[in-house]
Motif scaffolding. Sequence first.
Motif, mmCIF file in Angstrom:
data_model
loop_
_atom_site.group_PDB
_atom_site.id
_atom_site.type_symbol
_atom_site.label_atom_id
_atom_site.label_comp_id
_atom_site.label_asym_id
_atom_site.label_seq_id
_atom_site.Cartn_x
_atom_site.Cartn_y
_atom_site.Cartn_z
ATOM 1 N N ILE A 119 -3.968 -22.251 -17.991
ATOM 2 C CA ILE A 119 -4.509 -21.810 -19.010
ATOM 3 C C ILE A 119 -5.577 -21.906 -18.625
ATOM 4 O O ILE A 119 -6.112 -22.841 -18.541
ATOM 5 C CB ILE A 119 -4.278 -21.346 -20.309
ATOM 6 C CG1 ILE A 119 -2.469 -21.555 -19.919
ATOM 7 C CG2 ILE A 119 -4.864 -21.283 -21.433
ATOM 8 C CD1 ILE A 119 -1.880 -21.841 -21.430
ATOM 9 N N PRO A 120 -6.761 -21.354 -18.559
ATOM 10 C CA PRO A 120 -8.319 -21.762 -18.862
ATOM 11 C C PRO A 120 -8.598 -22.470 -19.768
ATOM 12 O O PRO A 120 -8.256 -22.222 -21.144
ATOM 13 C CB PRO A 120 -8.959 -20.331 -18.652
ATOM 14 C CG PRO A 120 -7.934 -18.994 -18.158
ATOM 15 C CD PRO A 120 -6.634 -19.752 -18.043
ATOM 16 N N PHE A 146 -9.973 -9.198 -16.289
ATOM 17 C CA PHE A 146 -9.189 -10.626 -15.922
ATOM 18 C C PHE A 146 -7.978 -11.609 -15.316
ATOM 19 O O PHE A 146 -7.846 -12.020 -14.684
ATOM 20 C CB PHE A 146 -10.089 -11.444 -16.700
ATOM 21 C CG PHE A 146 -10.004 -13.160 -16.858
ATOM 22 C CD1 PHE A 146 -10.619 -12.991 -15.795
ATOM 23 C CD2 PHE A 146 -9.276 -13.723 -17.451
ATOM 24 C CE1 PHE A 146 -10.397 -14.915 -15.557
ATOM 25 C CE2 PHE A 146 -8.903 -14.863 -17.339
ATOM 26 C CZ PHE A 146 -9.374 -15.509 -16.476
ATOM 27 N N SER A 155 2.501 -24.388 -20.798
ATOM 28 C CA SER A 155 2.435 -23.033 -19.700
ATOM 29 C C SER A 155 1.890 -22.462 -21.457
ATOM 30 O O SER A 155 1.618 -21.105 -21.151
ATOM 31 C CB SER A 155 3.376 -22.914 -19.421
ATOM 32 O OG SER A 155 4.607 -22.727 -20.264
ATOM 33 N N LEU A 156 2.526 -22.812 -22.496
ATOM 34 C CA LEU A 156 2.013 -21.937 -23.498
ATOM 35 C C LEU A 156 0.755 -22.693 -24.370
ATOM 36 O O LEU A 156 0.727 -22.007 -25.606
ATOM 37 C CB LEU A 156 3.004 -21.977 -24.575
ATOM 38 C CG LEU A 156 4.146 -20.382 -24.138
ATOM 39 C CD1 LEU A 156 5.113 -20.491 -24.667
ATOM 40 C CD2 LEU A 156 3.601 -19.044 -24.264
ATOM 41 N N ASN A 157 0.603 -23.660 -24.159
ATOM 42 C CA ASN A 157 -1.354 -23.710 -24.647
ATOM 43 C C ASN A 157 -0.437 -24.582 -26.024
ATOM 44 O O ASN A 157 -1.236 -24.643 -26.991
ATOM 45 C CB ASN A 157 -1.896 -23.632 -24.789
ATOM 46 C CG ASN A 157 -3.200 -24.089 -24.923
ATOM 47 O OD1 ASN A 157 -3.772 -25.344 -24.697
ATOM 48 N ND2 ASN A 157 -4.449 -23.391 -25.679
ATOM 49 N N GLU A 204 -8.443 -21.167 -28.711
ATOM 50 C CA GLU A 204 -7.190 -21.416 -29.624
ATOM 51 C C GLU A 204 -7.044 -22.735 -30.319
ATOM 52 O O GLU A 204 -6.861 -22.033 -31.527
ATOM 53 C CB GLU A 204 -5.965 -21.317 -28.762
ATOM 54 C CG GLU A 204 -4.708 -20.748 -28.912
ATOM 55 C CD GLU A 204 -3.432 -21.202 -28.141
ATOM 56 O OE1 GLU A 204 -3.325 -21.568 -27.479
ATOM 57 O OE2 GLU A 204 -2.426 -21.600 -29.189
ATOM 58 N N ARG A 243 -3.406 -16.756 -22.999
ATOM 59 C CA ARG A 243 -2.587 -17.740 -22.628
ATOM 60 C C ARG A 243 -1.156 -17.594 -21.970
ATOM 61 O O ARG A 243 0.035 -18.186 -21.360
ATOM 62 C CB ARG A 243 -2.037 -19.099 -23.834
ATOM 63 C CG ARG A 243 -1.368 -18.365 -24.651
ATOM 64 C CD ARG A 243 -1.396 -18.870 -25.635
ATOM 65 N NE ARG A 243 -0.860 -18.536 -27.173
ATOM 66 C CZ ARG A 243 0.282 -18.941 -27.366
ATOM 67 N NH1 ARG A 243 1.271 -20.420 -27.487
ATOM 68 N NH2 ARG A 243 1.540 -18.628 -28.687
ATOM 69 N N TYR A 298 -7.076 -12.756 -11.281
ATOM 70 C CA TYR A 298 -7.374 -14.120 -11.975
ATOM 71 C C TYR A 298 -6.182 -15.421 -10.603
ATOM 72 O O TYR A 298 -6.464 -15.699 -10.402
ATOM 73 C CB TYR A 298 -6.970 -14.263 -12.846
ATOM 74 C CG TYR A 298 -7.122 -16.284 -13.617
ATOM 75 C CD1 TYR A 298 -8.305 -16.844 -13.371
ATOM 76 C CD2 TYR A 298 -6.114 -17.121 -13.806
ATOM 77 C CE1 TYR A 298 -8.578 -18.475 -13.800
ATOM 78 C CE2 TYR A 298 -5.995 -18.258 -14.188
ATOM 79 C CZ TYR A 298 -7.526 -19.175 -13.840
ATOM 80 O OH TYR A 298 -7.727 -20.289 -14.105
ATOM 81 N N VAL A 301 -10.049 -20.788 -23.120
ATOM 82 C CA VAL A 301 -8.094 -20.186 -23.646
ATOM 83 C C VAL A 301 -8.032 -21.017 -24.604
ATOM 84 O O VAL A 301 -7.990 -21.241 -25.469
ATOM 85 C CB VAL A 301 -7.347 -19.220 -22.305
ATOM 86 C CG1 VAL A 301 -6.747 -19.204 -23.554
ATOM 87 C CG2 VAL A 301 -8.359 -17.830 -21.705
ATOM 88 N N ARG A 302 -7.324 -22.068 -23.991
ATOM 89 C CA ARG A 302 -7.553 -23.212 -24.908
ATOM 90 C C ARG A 302 -8.568 -24.195 -25.960
ATOM 91 O O ARG A 302 -7.878 -23.796 -26.906
ATOM 92 C CB ARG A 302 -7.358 -24.348 -23.756
ATOM 93 C CG ARG A 302 -6.385 -24.304 -22.966
ATOM 94 C CD ARG A 302 -5.244 -25.716 -22.452
ATOM 95 N NE ARG A 302 -6.647 -26.597 -22.083
ATOM 96 C CZ ARG A 302 -6.650 -26.454 -20.180
ATOM 97 N NH1 ARG A 302 -6.284 -25.600 -19.613
ATOM 98 N NH2 ARG A 302 -7.926 -27.481 -20.103
#
Lengths: 332, 132
Positions: free
Chosen positions: A151-152, B20, B113-115, A159, A145, B24, A155-156
């Motif tokens: 973010i793919p 990756f 942007s940081l989930n 998490e 991330r 990416y 990954v989300r």
Amino acid sequence: MGLKASLIIVLSLVALASAGAGVSFFQPLLAVVIPYMVLAVFLVGLCWRVFKWAQAPVPFRIPTTAGQQKSFSWLKANKLDNPSNTAGVIGRMLLEILLFRSLFRNTKAELRKGPKLTYGWEKWLWLAGLLFHWSFLVVAIRHLRFFIQPIPALVRFTEGLDGFLQLGLPTVYITDVLLVLAVTYLFLRRIVIPQLRYISLPADYFPLLMILGIAFSGITMRYFLRVDLGAVKEFAVSLAMFSPKVPEGIGAVFYVHLFLVSVLFIYFSFSKLMHMGGVFLSPTRNLANNNRAKRHINPWNYPVDVHSYAEYEMEFGNKMKGAGLPLEKEEQ
Amino acid sequence: MYDAGKIIPGLIIFLILITFPLWYSLGQSAPVLGYQVETPEIEQLEEKECVESVSYMRASHMRLLDDWRNEVVRNSRRTYINNAGKTYEISLEATCFGCHTNKADFCDTCHSSLNVEPDCWNCHSEPKESQL
């Protein structure tokens, strides 16, 4: 001895990074130069080690057989523990790599009350090993991330699953807890069990202590000291896009974390950590047990002029017959 | 080299997976990160300072907000004294959103942007967006 040396090395690395983090000369070194260098050494070193292994021929198949070999049709063969074809080998390798199946067979040998050797249940090594490796993978996926924007979904999702307990703020990750517990167990068993302590080397303690150091610095950074994640993300993205920007205003703990990761990965291809690649090349696991069904010729065999018995009879048959010796050709 | 037909493809797959994050975003322009502070309300302020220092807020605002919530909900205390001794009313909607009216540019850009998915808005209503 090995324990003390490893501990001193890890602690000096921590001290080095935290001292360097405050000096503007060392910041670009720690944040940019070393990580890129580590990446190059890690990738080249890993390939080099695998190529080196691939130079070694495996002329004869040496799979460990832990089940019935393929035989008569009425004898049930164990396709996974004694694979006879590629499908069985793939199944066996998957179980080995994903679930550490051979470690699951681990037993404990003890001399309990007298001269009789007893074998006991021992799954803790398997459990801790499995928890540690899977946690490490999830932690690595979570870290994506920072490097990628957007973010793919994978990954989300990872998490979200990892933090689904929603304990505290920032949320506690399950893998953070599991990883520390598992690595602590793996480390303590080397100290507490005398036989293990006897065979443990600096090369065993050092990676464990490094991983503990990385975990503790990461946990400190997330839950206790807290750093500016926006700046971390900007830095990580710039690093991944090869236009590095030295981060500003991130605490020393970030540099400690990054530096320990760097050292672990530069150490990787020179150490036992290469079992990551090596597990795929284990001849006792990745070969079908078909030595009796198929002929495997040694690649460096010297071409020997053989004179088979059939040829011998062809040449001396008449004389043998004259001497009254039985001939195989006529018996059939 | 033996078994090159298996080892080389395996190695290539590994290299593709491990690199990756490097390929990416190849060819893409650098993403817009960070956040927008400026709002009309902040423009009008004489002293442009937050409840605590900027570096503390950037790293630890979530803890401050969490403490604030606990203070109000569990201890029913509605005043906060900051490091410099200044007093603030503990209120997300009055104190925070009094200046930070730009949720989309101030909160959401960094969080997405940081989930990070804060659950502020489960209870609080979002600030009314005002344009510069």
